[in-house]
Design an enzyme around this catalytic site. Sequence first.
Site: not given
Length: 400
Positions: A54, A194, A215, A248-250, A273
């Site tokens: 992805h 989604h 994800h 570390g963000i998502h 992603d």
Amino acid sequence: MLLKNGKIVLENEIIEGYLEIENKRIKAIKAGDTSKLGIDLKGNWILPGFIDVHVHGGYGVDFETGDQSRFQIFAENVGQEGITKYLQASVTNSLEANDHYYSEFGNFMTNQELTNNLTQAKCLGAHLEGPFIDPSRKGAHEEKLLKKPDIALLKRWNDLANHKIKMVTYAADFQDGSFTQYLVNENIIPSIGHTNMTAKDFERDWALGAKHITHLFNGMSGVDQHRPGLAVAGLIHDDVLVEVIADGIHLQPEILRLIYKMKGPQKIAIITDAMNAKGLPDGDYLLGQLPVVKTGMKVALKSSGSLAGAGATFDHNVRTFYNTIKMPMTDLVKMTSLNVAKELKIDDQTGSIAENKLADLVIMDPNLEVQMTVAEGGVIYEKLESNAKNVYMNQAISNG
């Protein structure tokens, strides 16, 4: 080619030794030292090459570039992340735009097979993410272009892509099961994402063969004691493979720990992603037709500040997940390579280090920084102090 003095991470054990590569494949794996000429890896890790199922783009390129020469540029650059194989993902576009993009992608895939280039990563096909998604969980997809899952449209784009669409993300609750069944029949991986569907909604499509979730936790219904969502379904089904954006963000560290504890290393796939701004300076970019801003490794929609794809490299995500969990290296390589190779039904050729498999390898130092990447026996990236290819060739010449 011979790589020696390395820690070789196999599926279930680690061998300190060397491996020989011949005709694209791993000819031999041996423990201990050798006097044979070769590249001294100085105790670094040898892992199977990473497979990203992805990734939209990076280095100024994405699927919506719509030009096979640009697809080529992307393939030449991702080796620096340790990626040896990948699926290139599209976002939601107009019907006419997708016709053009998938036609160009099909030409690129045909050309890739004809040229058999050993200086770049190999694209395995496309991951269609959108337009078949829920507007309430659209993320960075243009709402006016969204559609319910449509078999005729998918067939149209797959025909244009020379049947190289390998995975489709869609809101499974927006169809009656026939779309899922079509994907399964066509050997295209159904990936649910989604969507605002419940865990109970997921059961029908799971029974039909949907065993992949896009994800996990991002762009979906989550953990709610009164309305458990898709994230719950992904966690409780042992046979479902979940994508994880470990930048570390998502996802926060506690969520990474939860996923690892619930799923185990056999059913996690690390992904990026990433979009076209990966590897480029901070600033303004486009994701599809939507304006976004990149700040560090974070990419967000200018209109709302919502996350819009990602700017992190695959090796960054590997380091983040590893440093959060400190899992055994034999677990890590399942999440970076083997699990998706099994899902794509190419694990007899790649995804792990074994004799007679393709020599898809990434060499990493103790901090898990990429030092060299080998794809099907060819060195496609190197960061070693001395040029590995030249060292090996000079040794061979002097020996002769």
